[in-house]
Design a protein around this motif. Sequence first.
Motif, PDB file in Angstrom:
ATOM      1  N   ARG A 391       0.827  -1.210   0.000  1.00  0.00           N
ATOM      2  CA  ARG A 391       0.000   0.000   0.000  1.00  0.00           C
ATOM      3  C   ARG A 391       0.874   1.279   0.000  1.00  0.00           C
ATOM      4  NH1 ARG A 391      -5.276  -0.071   0.892  1.00  0.00           N
ATOM      5  NH2 ARG A 391      -5.134  -2.243   1.532  1.00  0.00           N
ATOM      6  N   ALA A 392       1.896   1.235   0.807  1.00  0.00           N
ATOM      7  CA  ALA A 392       2.732   2.441   0.956  1.00  0.00           C
ATOM      8  C   ALA A 392       3.838   2.539  -0.098  1.00  0.00           C
ATOM      9  CB  ALA A 392       3.346   2.450   2.346  1.00  0.00           C
ATOM     10  N   GLY A 393       3.886   1.645  -1.075  1.00  0.00           N
ATOM     11  CA  GLY A 393       4.941   1.687  -2.079  1.00  0.00           C
ATOM     12  C   GLY A 393       5.287   0.265  -2.500  1.00  0.00           C
ATOM     13  N   VAL A 394       6.553  -0.058  -2.472  1.00  0.00           N
ATOM     14  CA  VAL A 394       6.970  -1.432  -2.784  1.00  0.00           C
ATOM     15  C   VAL A 394       7.870  -1.920  -1.655  1.00  0.00           C
ATOM     16  CG1 VAL A 394       6.761  -1.338  -5.295  1.00  0.00           C
ATOM     17  CG2 VAL A 394       8.787  -0.428  -4.201  1.00  0.00           C
ATOM     18  N   ILE A 395       7.857  -3.231  -1.425  1.00  0.00           N
ATOM     19  CA  ILE A 395       8.654  -3.735  -0.309  1.00  0.00           C
ATOM     20  C   ILE A 395       9.620  -4.834  -0.771  1.00  0.00           C
ATOM     21  CG2 ILE A 395       6.965  -3.212   1.492  1.00  0.00           C
ATOM     22  CD1 ILE A 395       6.302  -6.282   1.442  1.00  0.00           C
ATOM     23  N   LEU A 396      10.703  -4.941  -0.024  1.00  0.00           N
ATOM     24  CA  LEU A 396      11.645  -6.038  -0.226  1.00  0.00           C
ATOM     25  C   LEU A 396      11.992  -6.554   1.179  1.00  0.00           C
ATOM     26  CD1 LEU A 396      14.734  -5.998  -2.577  1.00  0.00           C
ATOM     27  CD2 LEU A 396      14.824  -7.069  -0.337  1.00  0.00           C
ATOM     28  N   GLU A 397      11.662  -7.800   1.452  1.00  0.00           N
ATOM     29  CA  GLU A 397      11.925  -8.357   2.776  1.00  0.00           C
ATOM     30  C   GLU A 397      13.068  -9.353   2.694  1.00  0.00           C
ATOM     31  OE1 GLU A 397       7.489  -8.078   4.826  1.00  0.00           O
ATOM     32  OE2 GLU A 397       8.188  -9.991   4.013  1.00  0.00           O
ATOM     33  N   VAL A 398      13.888  -9.356   3.743  1.00  0.00           N
ATOM     34  CA  VAL A 398      14.976 -10.342   3.830  1.00  0.00           C
ATOM     35  C   VAL A 398      14.749 -11.129   5.125  1.00  0.00           C
ATOM     36  CG1 VAL A 398      17.467 -10.677   4.001  1.00  0.00           C
ATOM     37  CG2 VAL A 398      16.571  -8.793   2.629  1.00  0.00           C
ATOM     38  N   SER A 399      14.498 -12.414   4.987  1.00  0.00           N
ATOM     39  CA  SER A 399      14.259 -13.258   6.165  1.00  0.00           C
ATOM     40  C   SER A 399      15.379 -14.266   6.285  1.00  0.00           C
ATOM     41  CB  SER A 399      12.939 -14.007   6.033  1.00  0.00           C
ATOM     42  OG  SER A 399      11.916 -13.122   5.670  1.00  0.00           O
ATOM     43  N   ASP A 400      15.755 -14.598   7.506  1.00  0.00           N
ATOM     44  CA  ASP A 400      16.818 -15.595   7.693  1.00  0.00           C
ATOM     45  C   ASP A 400      16.347 -16.653   8.662  1.00  0.00           C
ATOM     46  OD1 ASP A 400      17.447 -14.861  10.473  1.00  0.00           O
ATOM     47  OD2 ASP A 400      18.141 -12.955   9.585  1.00  0.00           O
ATOM     48  N   SER A 401      17.213 -17.640   8.883  1.00  0.00           N
ATOM     49  CA  SER A 401      16.840 -18.698   9.819  1.00  0.00           C
ATOM     50  C   SER A 401      17.812 -18.697  10.997  1.00  0.00           C
ATOM     51  CB  SER A 401      16.835 -20.057   9.101  1.00  0.00           C
ATOM     52  OG  SER A 401      18.037 -20.209   8.374  1.00  0.00           O
ATOM     53  N   GLY A 402      18.175 -17.501  11.390  1.00  0.00           N
ATOM     54  CA  GLY A 402      19.088 -17.356  12.525  1.00  0.00           C
ATOM     55  C   GLY A 402      18.347 -17.496  13.837  1.00  0.00           C
ATOM     56  N   HIS A 452      10.032  -8.658  12.117  1.00  0.00           N
ATOM     57  CA  HIS A 452       9.710  -9.790  12.985  1.00  0.00           C
ATOM     58  C   HIS A 452      11.018 -10.472  13.383  1.00  0.00           C
ATOM     59  CE1 HIS A 452       8.295 -13.968  13.621  1.00  0.00           C
ATOM     60  NE2 HIS A 452       9.298 -14.259  12.838  1.00  0.00           N
ATOM     61  N   SER A 453      11.094 -10.962  14.600  1.00  0.00           N
ATOM     62  CA  SER A 453      12.297 -11.696  14.997  1.00  0.00           C
ATOM     63  C   SER A 453      11.944 -12.634  16.138  1.00  0.00           C
ATOM     64  CB  SER A 453      13.381 -10.696  15.450  1.00  0.00           C
ATOM     65  OG  SER A 453      14.581 -11.387  15.673  1.00  0.00           O
ATOM     66  N   ASP A 454      12.287 -13.886  15.970  1.00  0.00           N
ATOM     67  CA  ASP A 454      12.132 -14.851  17.065  1.00  0.00           C
ATOM     68  C   ASP A 454      13.212 -15.914  16.944  1.00  0.00           C
ATOM     69  OD1 ASP A 454      11.331 -16.626  15.122  1.00  0.00           O
ATOM     70  OD2 ASP A 454       9.184 -16.360  15.504  1.00  0.00           O
ATOM     71  N   ALA A 455      13.102 -16.952  17.710  1.00  0.00           N
ATOM     72  CA  ALA A 455      14.170 -17.958  17.751  1.00  0.00           C
ATOM     73  C   ALA A 455      14.342 -18.694  16.425  1.00  0.00           C
ATOM     74  CB  ALA A 455      13.873 -18.962  18.864  1.00  0.00           C
ATOM     75  N   ARG A 456      13.340 -18.545  15.508  1.00  0.00           N
ATOM     76  CA  ARG A 456      13.461 -19.240  14.223  1.00  0.00           C
ATOM     77  C   ARG A 456      14.012 -18.326  13.130  1.00  0.00           C
ATOM     78  NH1 ARG A 456       7.861 -20.862  13.200  1.00  0.00           N
ATOM     79  NH2 ARG A 456       7.462 -19.338  14.833  1.00  0.00           N
TER      80      ARG A 456
END
Length: 476
Positions: A391-402, A452-456
């Motif tokens: 909605r606010a533009g375009v997004i690029l997300e980077v998720s890891d498994s740390g 978002h950040s948690d143990a996974r």
Amino acid sequence: MSWWRAHGVRVRLTLWHVAAMVVVLSVYAGVVFWFVSRQVSDGLDRRLRSDFWWAAALVDQTPDGQIVWRYETETGAEDAFWIQVWSPEGELLFANSEALRVPVPHGRELALQGTDEITSVASVGEDIRILTRRGCISCAEGGSGMARSVIIQVGRSETPARERLSELLFVLVVGGPLAVALAGIGGYTLARRALSPVERMTERARVITADRLSDRLPVVHPDDEMGRLATVFNETLARLEASFLQMGRFTADVSHELRTPLTAIRSVGEVGLREPRDEVAYRGIIGSMLEEADRLASLVDRLLNLSRAETGGARLAVDEIDLHALADDVAAHLGVLAEEKKQSIVVDASGSPLARADRLVVRQAVINLVDNAIKFSPIGGRIRMHVAGARAGVILEVSDSGSGIDAESRHRIFDRFYRAGDSPGAATGTGLGLSIAKGAVEANGGKLTLEHSDARGSTFRITLPGATPASRRAAS
Ligand code: ADP
């Protein structure tokens, strides 16, 4: 001239003030003296003329032709005046007691000239002003003899007038320097008071060095000239301080940012040397090393631009950028590092959203995020890049498994030099990657947030302004 410059503004101002006072007072004193002496001289002449009429009325002649004074009161009078009567042939017919007391030389010549003139004549010990005029005796009604034409001389001493003028001169000569001295003291005190803020500013400015650029000059009255000077100086100091900070940060950023591509070049070189290869393979390896070197060069340029962005002088090469292609590019670029940890990098995109931003600057931000994702994910981990319209533009997300970021550190990870935890990734880092990424995204009008950040694992999100209406439609 050097003496003049060596003395402070205070002394110079005072001297100018005194010089101006001397000129003004001298002119004033001159004009006053001239005016008063004219008044005194004219007054004396007027009195002589009235004396003449009085004298003409009061001298008389006896039947035998002798000239006499009608009343005897004149000798003892306060205002006794000087009188001589001559015949037209130059014979002295009468001289009163004052004229006998103060005889004047050349009285006869003056009388014979017979002109209606006022002359100053030096006599014994004093100057006499004399009016010589033709008159008539026994012309008035009741005269005791035949009317007779005579020459009458009346005179008055100039001494009282001179004394008055000398008194005035004394007042002017003594009072003038006194007034100048008072003006000098007043001027010096005023200049001292007016310039005292400058003294204080000088003292404070003297102790401000490169290490103490946060100090500021005191601003007592912000609206007067000194206040404005101090304010402008403080603004200059603030800009200097910002530039110094910026320079320090820039140096730190550069060393941090150069490390990743250099490691990539090194890794490509090491892999290439591990076993003998044919010419084509070596060319390929050298080619990718040169490619990295080119990126390094443009990275340095971008860093410079980024640094200017923070001081307000950036020239971003804003263009439409395909975030999907950009994510693929970064995945390929850091693939070697991920491979070393046997990690996979996956790019998934819904459509091909276009952002309006500087490609190289945004790429650097994404590299920093993916670099972190690789560092903080375990061996064999999985890194995901997700691109979409929003909605606010375009997004690029980077998720890891740390193992995620603990709650305490979450609001500090974007600070410069902040490193959290005791993982090997944090130990080797400099704590600048995220702050540079944030600066880069914000310079393009976007936002970088920890989603978002948690143990996974953790997810960072870059939001950028969309380029076309198409990108906005993709969001809906
Ligand atoms: P560096 O350049 O040293 O990696 P960053 O500014 O990128 O520094 O990161 C600052 C800190 O944030 C790191 O030391 C780390 O503790 C934490 N961090 C950043 N990214 C991640 C991530 N993907 N997973 C876990 N922790 C992270």
